[in-house]
Design a protein around this motif. Structure first.
Motif, PDB file in Angstrom:
ATOM      1  N   GLN A   1      33.835  91.083  -1.966  1.00 12.07           N
ATOM      2  CA  GLN A   1      33.834  90.269  -3.189  1.00 12.07           C
ATOM      3  C   GLN A   1      35.244  90.091  -3.728  1.00 12.07           C
ATOM      4  OE1 GLN A   1      31.266  92.637  -5.656  1.00 12.07           O
ATOM      5  NE2 GLN A   1      29.399  91.571  -5.009  1.00 12.07           N
ATOM      6  N   MET A   2      36.017  91.164  -3.730  1.00 11.85           N
ATOM      7  CA  MET A   2      37.378  91.117  -4.256  1.00 11.85           C
ATOM      8  C   MET A   2      38.255  90.190  -3.409  1.00 11.85           C
ATOM      9  SD  MET A   2      39.995  94.308  -4.813  1.00 11.85           S
ATOM     10  CE  MET A   2      39.978  94.678  -3.062  1.00 11.85           C
ATOM     11  N   ILE A   3      38.173  90.324  -2.098  1.00 15.91           N
ATOM     12  CA  ILE A   3      38.995  89.499  -1.202  1.00 15.91           C
ATOM     13  C   ILE A   3      38.549  88.043  -1.256  1.00 15.91           C
ATOM     14  CG2 ILE A   3      39.637  89.118   1.221  1.00 15.91           C
ATOM     15  CD1 ILE A   3      41.051  91.518  -0.187  1.00 15.91           C
ATOM     16  N   ALA A   4      37.253  87.803  -1.374  1.00 15.05           N
ATOM     17  CA  ALA A   4      36.757  86.416  -1.487  1.00 15.05           C
ATOM     18  C   ALA A   4      37.306  85.756  -2.747  1.00 15.05           C
ATOM     19  CB  ALA A   4      35.234  86.395  -1.486  1.00 15.05           C
ATOM     20  N   SER A   5      37.360  86.497  -3.840  1.00 14.85           N
ATOM     21  CA  SER A   5      37.923  85.966  -5.084  1.00 14.85           C
ATOM     22  C   SER A   5      39.404  85.647  -4.912  1.00 14.85           C
ATOM     23  CB  SER A   5      37.718  86.969  -6.224  1.00 14.85           C
ATOM     24  OG  SER A   5      38.371  86.519  -7.391  1.00 14.85           O
ATOM     25  N   ASP A   6      40.133  86.544  -4.247  1.00 17.98           N
ATOM     26  CA  ASP A   6      41.555  86.322  -4.026  1.00 17.98           C
ATOM     27  C   ASP A   6      41.780  85.135  -3.087  1.00 17.98           C
ATOM     28  OD1 ASP A   6      44.222  87.375  -4.705  1.00 17.98           O
ATOM     29  OD2 ASP A   6      44.396  87.672  -2.541  1.00 17.98           O
ATOM     30  N   ASP A   7      40.966  85.033  -2.035  1.00 21.31           N
ATOM     31  CA  ASP A   7      41.056  83.884  -1.118  1.00 21.31           C
ATOM     32  C   ASP A   7      40.813  82.573  -1.859  1.00 21.31           C
ATOM     33  OD1 ASP A   7      41.622  85.511   1.051  1.00 21.31           O
ATOM     34  OD2 ASP A   7      39.602  85.399   1.907  1.00 21.31           O
ATOM     35  N   ALA A   8      39.837  82.576  -2.763  1.00 21.27           N
ATOM     36  CA  ALA A   8      39.534  81.373  -3.543  1.00 21.27           C
ATOM     37  C   ALA A   8      40.714  81.014  -4.453  1.00 21.27           C
ATOM     38  CB  ALA A   8      38.266  81.582  -4.371  1.00 21.27           C
ATOM     39  N   LYS A   9      41.384  82.023  -4.984  1.00 19.30           N
ATOM     40  CA  LYS A   9      42.556  81.785  -5.842  1.00 19.30           C
ATOM     41  C   LYS A   9      43.686  81.161  -5.024  1.00 19.30           C
ATOM     42  CE  LYS A   9      44.423  85.471  -7.567  1.00 19.30           C
ATOM     43  NZ  LYS A   9      44.872  86.616  -8.369  1.00 19.30           N
ATOM     44  N   ILE A  10      43.909  81.664  -3.821  1.00 18.57           N
ATOM     45  CA  ILE A  10      44.942  81.117  -2.938  1.00 18.57           C
ATOM     46  C   ILE A  10      44.595  79.681  -2.545  1.00 18.57           C
ATOM     47  CG2 ILE A  10      45.975  81.332  -0.629  1.00 18.57           C
ATOM     48  CD1 ILE A  10      45.696  84.427  -1.000  1.00 18.57           C
ATOM     49  N   SER A  11      43.333  79.436  -2.255  1.00 19.08           N
ATOM     50  CA  SER A  11      42.877  78.093  -1.890  1.00 19.08           C
ATOM     51  C   SER A  11      43.032  77.116  -3.053  1.00 19.08           C
ATOM     52  CB  SER A  11      41.416  78.162  -1.433  1.00 19.08           C
ATOM     53  OG  SER A  11      40.944  76.890  -1.096  1.00 19.08           O
TER      54      SER A  11
ATOM     55  N   TYR B   1      47.601  93.490   1.344  1.00 24.25           N
ATOM     56  CA  TYR B   1      47.175  94.814   1.785  1.00 24.25           C
ATOM     57  C   TYR B   1      45.758  94.736   2.365  1.00 24.25           C
ATOM     58  CZ  TYR B   1      45.147  94.019  -2.753  1.00 24.25           C
ATOM     59  OH  TYR B   1      44.487  93.434  -3.802  1.00 24.25           O
ATOM     60  N   ASN B   2      45.371  95.769   3.097  1.00 21.68           N
ATOM     61  CA  ASN B   2      43.978  95.917   3.525  1.00 21.68           C
ATOM     62  C   ASN B   2      43.520  97.321   3.136  1.00 21.68           C
ATOM     63  OD1 ASN B   2      44.700  97.756   5.654  1.00 21.68           O
ATOM     64  ND2 ASN B   2      45.220  96.021   6.946  1.00 21.68           N
ATOM     65  N   GLN B   3      42.321  97.705   3.556  1.00 21.94           N
ATOM     66  CA  GLN B   3      41.773  98.991   3.107  1.00 21.94           C
ATOM     67  C   GLN B   3      42.576 100.184   3.622  1.00 21.94           C
ATOM     68  OE1 GLN B   3      37.539  97.908   4.056  1.00 21.94           O
ATOM     69  NE2 GLN B   3      37.156  99.095   2.217  1.00 21.94           N
ATOM     70  N   GLN B   4      43.338 100.014   4.679  1.00 19.85           N
ATOM     71  CA  GLN B   4      44.158 101.120   5.167  1.00 19.85           C
ATOM     72  C   GLN B   4      45.570 101.056   4.584  1.00 19.85           C
ATOM     73  OE1 GLN B   4      42.012  99.363   7.457  1.00 19.85           O
ATOM     74  NE2 GLN B   4      40.640 101.046   6.968  1.00 19.85           N
ATOM     75  N   THR B   5      46.186  99.855   4.587  1.00 20.55           N
ATOM     76  CA  THR B   5      47.576  99.748   4.145  1.00 20.55           C
ATOM     77  C   THR B   5      47.721  99.918   2.643  1.00 20.55           C
ATOM     78  OG1 THR B   5      47.473  97.325   3.957  1.00 20.55           O
ATOM     79  CG2 THR B   5      48.186  98.249   6.075  1.00 20.55           C
TER      80      THR B   5
ATOM     81  N   VAL C   1      41.735  93.074 -12.034  1.00 22.67           N
ATOM     82  CA  VAL C   1      41.617  94.481 -12.445  1.00 22.67           C
ATOM     83  C   VAL C   1      40.161  94.937 -12.367  1.00 22.67           C
ATOM     84  CG1 VAL C   1      41.895  96.088 -14.373  1.00 22.67           C
ATOM     85  CG2 VAL C   1      43.696  94.445 -13.866  1.00 22.67           C
ATOM     86  N   GLY C   2      39.234  94.091 -12.812  1.00 21.43           N
ATOM     87  CA  GLY C   2      37.816  94.438 -12.756  1.00 21.43           C
ATOM     88  C   GLY C   2      37.332  94.653 -11.331  1.00 21.43           C
ATOM     89  N   TYR C   3      37.743  93.764 -10.425  1.00 24.79           N
ATOM     90  CA  TYR C   3      37.371  93.936  -9.007  1.00 24.79           C
ATOM     91  C   TYR C   3      37.929  95.240  -8.458  1.00 24.79           C
ATOM     92  CZ  TYR C   3      35.396  89.275  -8.268  1.00 24.79           C
ATOM     93  OH  TYR C   3      34.599  88.158  -8.304  1.00 24.79           O
ATOM     94  N   ARG C   4      39.152  95.552  -8.809  1.00 23.48           N
ATOM     95  CA  ARG C   4      39.773  96.779  -8.302  1.00 23.48           C
ATOM     96  C   ARG C   4      39.100  98.020  -8.879  1.00 23.48           C
ATOM     97  NH1 ARG C   4      46.241  95.221  -8.055  1.00 23.48           N
ATOM     98  NH2 ARG C   4      45.998  93.648  -6.410  1.00 23.48           N
ATOM     99  N   LEU C   5      38.717  97.969 -10.134  1.00 19.64           N
ATOM    100  CA  LEU C   5      38.006  99.105 -10.736  1.00 19.64           C
ATOM    101  C   LEU C   5      36.660  99.331 -10.057  1.00 19.64           C
ATOM    102  CD1 LEU C   5      38.714  98.609 -14.554  1.00 19.64           C
ATOM    103  CD2 LEU C   5      39.504 100.492 -13.110  1.00 19.64           C
ATOM    104  N   ARG C   6      35.928  98.236  -9.812  1.00 17.97           N
ATOM    105  CA  ARG C   6      34.610  98.364  -9.155  1.00 17.97           C
ATOM    106  C   ARG C   6      34.759  98.882  -7.728  1.00 17.97           C
ATOM    107  NH1 ARG C   6      33.917  93.921 -12.431  1.00 17.97           N
ATOM    108  NH2 ARG C   6      34.377  92.380 -10.822  1.00 17.97           N
TER     109      ARG C   6
END
Length: 197
Positions: free
Chosen positions: A53-63, A98-102, A153-158
Motif C-alpha cells: 500500500q505504501m509503495i503503491a501510494s508513492d508510485d502514484a505520487k511519482i506518476s 529504499y526497499n525492505q532490506q536497504t 508518515v501514516g503509511y510508515r507508522l502502519r
C-alpha cells in the motif's frame, strides 16, 4: 410389510450415523512449530500488505508528478531546461528508493526523502503560481500529490506497527521456528522506519 418399513428406516439411519465424519475441531498445540509458522506467515502477510500500500501510494505520487511535468511542458513561458531536469529527477526516484532490506540504513531513507522533497519544493511554485492563471488539471494533480505526500508518515507508522508485531513474534517464538529449519531458522527482524535507540 408394516413391520419391515420401520426396521428398514432404522437400518438406514444407523448406516448414515456410521458414515458420519468427525467434525469436532481439532486442538492445535499453539506452542508447536507448525502453529508458530502459521502465525508468522499471517504476520508477514500483514507486513507485506502494508508495504505494498505504501509503495503503491508513492508510485502514484511519482506518476502524478510525471503527468504534471508533461502538462507544464504545454504551458507558454515555461523554462524547458528546468522541466527536463525535474523530469530526470522524477524518473530516477524509483531507482534510488529504499526497499525492505536497504531501509535498514536510515541514510538511504533520508536520501530518498530529500530527493523527492527537493523535486516537489521546486515543482509546487511552478505548478501553482501565485496570482497566475492555473490549469485545472495541473492544480488537481498537484493537490493530489500534496495529499499523498501528507500520508507518507501514516503509511510508515502502519508499516512499522505490522513489522514490530512480526519482530516480536519472531523473538518470542525463535525456538519453535528454528525447529522448522530452512528459511525459518535464519529469519531476522525487519528494519523499521522508526529510529532505534
Amino acid at each position: 410389510m408394516k413391520n419391515i418399513l420401520p426396521f428398514a428406516f432404522l437400518i438406514a439411519l444407523a448406516s448414515l450415523d456410521a458414515c458420519k465424519t468427525d467434525r469436532s475441531p481439532k486442538t492445535v498445540d499453539l506452542a508447536s512449530p507448525a502453529a508458530a509458522k502459521a502465525q508468522l506467515e499471517v504476520l508477514r502477510d500483514s507486513v507485506d500488505a502494508r508495504w505494498t500500500q505504501m509503495i503503491a501510494s508513492d508510485d502514484a505520487k511519482i506518476s502524478a508528478t510525471r503527468q504534471v511535468l508533461r502538462e507544464l511542458a504545454n504551458q507558454p513561458g515555461i523554462d524547458r531546461t528546468q522541466l527536463q531536469q525535474l523530469t530526470r529527477a522524477n524518473d530516477r526516484l524509483k531507482n534510488v528508493r529504499y526497499n525492505q532490506q536497504t531501509m535498514a540504513s536510515s541514510a538511504q531513507i533520508d536520501a530518498y526523502d530529500a530527493a523527492q522533497d527537493s523535486l516537489l519544493h521546486v515543482l509546487y511554485p511552478i505548478a501553482q503560481p501565485t496570482g497566475g492563471q492555473q490549469n485545472e488539471l495541473i492544480r488537481n494533480l498537484t493537490e493530489g500529490i500534496q495529499s499523498s505526500d501528507g500520508e507518507v508518515v501514516g503509511y510508515r507508522l502502519r508499516y512499522d506497527q505490522a513489522a514490530k508485531q512480526f519482530n516480536n513474534y519472531l523473538q518470542v517464538h525463535q525456538d519453535q521456528l528454528s525447529k522448522l529449519g530452512g528459511k525459518y531458522s535464519k529469519l531476522q527482524p525487519l528494519p523499521l522506519f522508526e529510529l532505534q535507540q
